[in-house]
Structure formats: structure tokens, C-alpha cells
Write a protein that holds these residues in place. Structure first.
Motif, PDB file in Angstrom:
ATOM      1  N   THR A 154      -6.258   7.745  -0.240  1.00 19.88           N
ATOM      2  CA  THR A 154      -6.736   8.915   0.617  1.00 19.88           C
ATOM      3  C   THR A 154      -7.080   8.482   2.100  1.00 19.88           C
ATOM      4  O   THR A 154      -7.159   7.169   2.401  1.00 19.88           O
ATOM      5  CB  THR A 154      -8.132   9.518   0.110  1.00 19.88           C
ATOM      6  OG1 THR A 154      -9.048   8.247   0.184  1.00 19.88           O
ATOM      7  CG2 THR A 154      -7.825   9.882  -1.426  1.00 19.88           C
ATOM      8  N   GLU A 155      -7.213   9.196   3.098  1.00 21.25           N
ATOM      9  CA  GLU A 155      -7.386   8.978   4.406  1.00 21.25           C
ATOM     10  C   GLU A 155      -8.926   8.225   4.358  1.00 21.25           C
ATOM     11  O   GLU A 155      -9.198   7.303   5.185  1.00 21.25           O
ATOM     12  CB  GLU A 155      -7.403  10.110   5.170  1.00 21.25           C
ATOM     13  CG  GLU A 155      -7.517   9.855   6.621  1.00 21.25           C
ATOM     14  CD  GLU A 155      -6.613   8.770   7.178  1.00 21.25           C
ATOM     15  OE1 GLU A 155      -7.135   8.169   8.086  1.00 21.25           O
ATOM     16  OE2 GLU A 155      -5.496   8.832   6.878  1.00 21.25           O
ATOM     17  N   ALA A 156      -9.684   8.406   3.563  1.00 24.02           N
ATOM     18  CA  ALA A 156     -11.262   7.779   3.482  1.00 24.02           C
ATOM     19  C   ALA A 156     -10.853   6.523   3.187  1.00 24.02           C
ATOM     20  O   ALA A 156     -11.648   5.687   3.786  1.00 24.02           O
ATOM     21  CB  ALA A 156     -11.865   8.510   2.351  1.00 24.02           C
ATOM     22  N   LEU A 157      -9.845   6.177   2.411  1.00 24.26           N
ATOM     23  CA  LEU A 157      -9.646   4.562   2.006  1.00 24.26           C
ATOM     24  C   LEU A 157      -9.047   4.011   3.183  1.00 24.26           C
ATOM     25  O   LEU A 157      -9.330   2.758   3.565  1.00 24.26           O
ATOM     26  CB  LEU A 157      -8.743   4.274   0.749  1.00 24.26           C
ATOM     27  CG  LEU A 157      -9.473   5.042  -0.526  1.00 24.26           C
ATOM     28  CD1 LEU A 157      -8.491   4.959  -1.655  1.00 24.26           C
ATOM     29  CD2 LEU A 157     -10.508   4.109  -0.812  1.00 24.26           C
ATOM     30  N   PHE A 158      -8.152   4.454   3.806  1.00 22.43           N
ATOM     31  CA  PHE A 158      -7.589   4.137   5.251  1.00 22.43           C
ATOM     32  C   PHE A 158      -8.590   3.874   6.417  1.00 22.43           C
ATOM     33  O   PHE A 158      -8.673   2.723   6.984  1.00 22.43           O
ATOM     34  CB  PHE A 158      -6.323   4.892   5.654  1.00 22.43           C
ATOM     35  CG  PHE A 158      -5.322   4.639   4.978  1.00 22.43           C
ATOM     36  CD1 PHE A 158      -4.273   3.597   5.368  1.00 22.43           C
ATOM     37  CD2 PHE A 158      -4.625   5.685   3.755  1.00 22.43           C
ATOM     38  CE1 PHE A 158      -2.946   3.294   4.608  1.00 22.43           C
ATOM     39  CE2 PHE A 158      -3.685   5.485   3.272  1.00 22.43           C
ATOM     40  CZ  PHE A 158      -2.784   4.385   3.612  1.00 22.43           C
ATOM     41  N   HIS A 159      -9.426   4.732   6.284  1.00 15.32           N
ATOM     42  CA  HIS A 159     -10.273   4.709   7.288  1.00 15.32           C
ATOM     43  C   HIS A 159     -11.366   3.520   7.062  1.00 15.32           C
ATOM     44  O   HIS A 159     -12.100   2.702   7.799  1.00 15.32           O
ATOM     45  CB  HIS A 159     -11.463   5.976   7.374  1.00 15.32           C
ATOM     46  CG  HIS A 159     -12.797   6.169   8.336  1.00 15.32           C
ATOM     47  ND1 HIS A 159     -12.548   5.828   9.593  1.00 15.32           N
ATOM     48  CD2 HIS A 159     -13.964   6.032   7.800  1.00 15.32           C
ATOM     49  CE1 HIS A 159     -13.551   6.013  10.226  1.00 15.32           C
ATOM     50  NE2 HIS A 159     -14.763   5.970   9.216  1.00 15.32           N
ATOM     51  N   ILE A 206       0.841  -1.169  -0.054  1.00 12.23           N
ATOM     52  CA  ILE A 206      -0.142   0.057  -0.079  1.00 12.23           C
ATOM     53  C   ILE A 206       0.991   1.245   0.031  1.00 12.23           C
ATOM     54  O   ILE A 206       1.875   1.277   0.817  1.00 12.23           O
ATOM     55  CB  ILE A 206      -0.829  -0.078   1.339  1.00 12.23           C
ATOM     56  CG1 ILE A 206      -2.035  -1.081   1.118  1.00 12.23           C
ATOM     57  CG2 ILE A 206      -1.523   1.379   1.506  1.00 12.23           C
ATOM     58  CD1 ILE A 206      -2.956  -0.901  -0.053  1.00 12.23           C
ATOM     59  N   SER A 207       0.696   2.193  -0.898  1.00 12.11           N
ATOM     60  CA  SER A 207       1.155   3.537  -0.974  1.00 12.11           C
ATOM     61  C   SER A 207       0.159   4.289  -0.260  1.00 12.11           C
ATOM     62  O   SER A 207      -0.808   4.675  -0.505  1.00 12.11           O
ATOM     63  CB  SER A 207       1.310   3.759  -2.460  1.00 12.11           C
ATOM     64  OG  SER A 207       1.592   5.413  -2.734  1.00 12.11           O
ATOM     65  N   GLU A 208       1.108   4.978   0.781  1.00  8.27           N
ATOM     66  CA  GLU A 208       0.324   6.019   1.696  1.00  8.27           C
ATOM     67  C   GLU A 208      -0.075   7.249   0.788  1.00  8.27           C
ATOM     68  O   GLU A 208      -1.339   7.803   0.974  1.00  8.27           O
ATOM     69  CB  GLU A 208       0.976   6.445   2.670  1.00  8.27           C
ATOM     70  CG  GLU A 208       0.359   7.179   3.971  1.00  8.27           C
ATOM     71  CD  GLU A 208       0.838   7.438   4.982  1.00  8.27           C
ATOM     72  OE1 GLU A 208       0.524   8.154   6.160  1.00  8.27           O
ATOM     73  OE2 GLU A 208       2.026   7.123   5.265  1.00  8.27           O
TER      74      GLU A 208
END
Length: 312
Positions: free
Chosen positions: A196-201, A190-192
């Protein structure tokens, strides 16, 4: 739309003077038929509709052909049977129909005891592949738990009314919830900056396990392999999906979204080997080969090497 294998693709060098130990893939591969003894069955998914919906670079619909051509001349060091089981082609924007057809073909191969190796095509391939494996699981007396291992720079958990190359694992999660199945998903690479933060959430909400691209290095292999082993212990079957954009853009330029950082090829190969070594691997696919942007065919050659390794 499904079409049977075009065997004219399978041609290359013949080392007659070297004898039977000098065979290459094009000399060993056969056209699939329903009475074929169990083996590895290559199934193409000629589609980039999902990439286009995801605002990516089109061209991946030609991936299966380029991958077959790159495979044809590779040396044969394998045991067992290998077949070309044809192609599912997406007509225009009819992505959902193509994914359903891919699922049907994957189920058909699994029901006859074959190991499907699906050649893409955009990463929308994953939803169709999973549909086929899930249907095969339903036909068992006691449906097994399925674990998904994705080698990818992206979660592909995007929201949206229409499916795309960015949504397949969110769609799989929803299908699992609707059918009271557990959603078991592990991603390497996974590339940070690329998520997006939405996807991490969303990944956290869904209980996704992941390792970032900066963690996927050779000096951390023990931890990476332990994670895979623990994950595999919790499921009955594994589905491995390899998005070629997990690799550095210098190694795999011919993809829809080249990686600025990526995961080294030796790490990717070690993870593939570990997934195979569990004895639980039921299905694999290779996604995002885009010949339109493939400098000197290098990405096709890398993809063929990975397919060669999975099939061995």
C-alpha cells in the motif's frame, strides 16, 4: 521451544561405487555440538503464527523439515563443516517467545564462530534472526553497523500492536531506534500492487532503499549489483534474508503469498552471490516455505538450491 537436531531426516542416495567425490549433503552434515569447529549451522524456525496473524495461508511451520529433506540429497561441492543445530518451534500463538528463543540460538552460534543459516517458517523469522545478530553485535567491543538485505515482494513494515510476518522490519527499525543503532535496510523485488501507499510512505520515512520487481531483471544487473556494493560499503556486517515469495508464483508456488510477477531465479542467485562476495555476510535465513501448497515439492527444491548456494 528449542529441540536438538533430528538426524534421521538426513538420508538419501549413496553412490558408493563413485568414491569420495560423489558425496551428498546427508553424508557430510553432522549434528551440532558446542565444541564443533566453526562452520555453517542450519537452524530451523518452525513457525507460521506470524503468517496467521497477517491473514496469510498457514503451513510454513513445516518449512524447515521440507527444506532439510530437499537439501539432504543434493551433491556436496562445499568446503568446511556443516551442522544441523536443531529447531525453534513456535507453540500455538506464542510468537514473541519463539522469536526470543530464535535470537538466543543465533547469538549462541555466532559467539562460537559459526555462520547461522536459518530455515523458515514465516517471515516473522526476520525479527528473531536480527535479535540474535544484534545481541552478538552488542557483545563486541565496538558494536558494528548492521545492514539488512531482503529479497522480497513486500516491505514487511506494517503497523500493528502485535508482531506478524508483515511487521518484522518495522519492529527491527523500532529496536534500532531504541538502542541508538542505525537502521540500514535494502529490499529487492518490491511489488507495487502488493504494498500500500502507507507502506511506501513508511519506507521513505525510515530511509529504506528498494528496487521494484520490474527493475530486478537480468538486463539491469549492473545497477542492482552496484546498489548492493554501495550499501555494503556503508556497513560492517550484513544480514541476508530471502523471502521465497520474491520469486514468480510459477517457480515458487509453495509460499504463503505467491507472486503474480516476481523476480527471476538467476537474478536472485546473483544477488546472493554478491552479498557473499562482500565478505561481510554474518547471517542468512530463508523464509515462507509452505509445503502445504507446494506442487510436487518444487518450492522446497528451489529453497534448497538457494540454501546450497548460501552455504557454499
Amino acid at each position: 521451544m528449542f529441540s536438538v537436531a533430528d538426524m534421521s531426516v538426513w538420508q538419501g542416495r549413496v553412490d558408493t561405487e563413485e568414491g569420495p567425490l560423489a558425496r551428498r549433503w546427508h553424508e557430510c552434515l553432522q549434528a551440532f555440538h558446542d565444541d564443533a569447529p566453526p562452520g555453517t549451522a542450519l537452524l530451523g524456525f518452525a513457525c507460521h503464527a506470524g503468517v496467521q496473524r497477517n491473514h496469510g495461508r498457514p503451513g510454513a511451520e513445516e518449512g524447515p523439515l521440507a527444506l532439510r529433506k530437499a537439501l539432504a540429497n543434493l551433491a556436496w561441492h562445499h568446503e568446511g563443516h556443516i551442522y544441523d543445530a536443531g529447531n525453534v518451534r513456535c507453540v500455538g500463538d506464542a510468537l514473541e517467545e519463539a522469536q526470543q528463543e530464535l535470537g538466543r540460538q543465533v547469538t549462541h552460534l555466532l559467539q562460537r564462530g559459526h555462520f547461522p543459516l536459518v530455515l523458515g517458517g514465516g517471515h516473522e523469522i526476520a525479527y528473531g534472526s536480527f535479535l540474535g545478530l544484534a545481541r552478538h553485535a552488542e557483545l563486541q567491543g565496538r558494536p558494528p553497523r548492521i545492514g539488512i538485505i531482503n529479497l522480497d515482494a513486500h516491505f514487511d513494515l506494517r503497523a500493528g500492536e502485535r508482531g506478524s510476518s508483515g511487521t518484522p522490519f518495522r519492529q527491527i527499525a523500532e529496536a534500532c531506534a531504541a538502542n541508538r543503532m542505525s537502521f540500514n535496510y535494502l529490499v529487492y523485488g518490491i511489488s507495487e500492487p502488493g504494498n500500500t501507499e502507507a507502506l511506501f510512505h513508511r519506507a521513505r520515512e525510515l530511509g529504506v532503499q528498494w528496487r521494484g520487481d520490474e527493475e530486478c531483471t537480468r538486463d539491469k544487473m549492473e545497477d542492482l549489483l552496484d546498489t548492493l556494493a554501495f550499501f555494503a560499503d556503508e556497513v560492517d556486517w550484513l544480514y541476508l534474508t530471502v523471502c521465497l515469495d520474491v520469486l514468480p508464483g510459477s517457480v515458487a508456488p509453495g509460499v504463503s503469498a505467491p507472486a503474480a510477477y516476481g523476480v527471476e531465479l538467476p537474478v536472485v542467485e546473483a544477488l546472493i552471490d554478491a552479498a557473499k562476495a562482500t565478505g561481510k555476510l554474518m547471517l542468512a535465513d530463508i523464509a515462507e516455505l509452505n509445503p502445504a501448497f507446494d506442487r510436487d515439492g518444487v518450492t522446497a527444491k528451489v529453497a534448497a538450491r538457494l540454501a546450497w548456494r548460501i552455504a557454499r
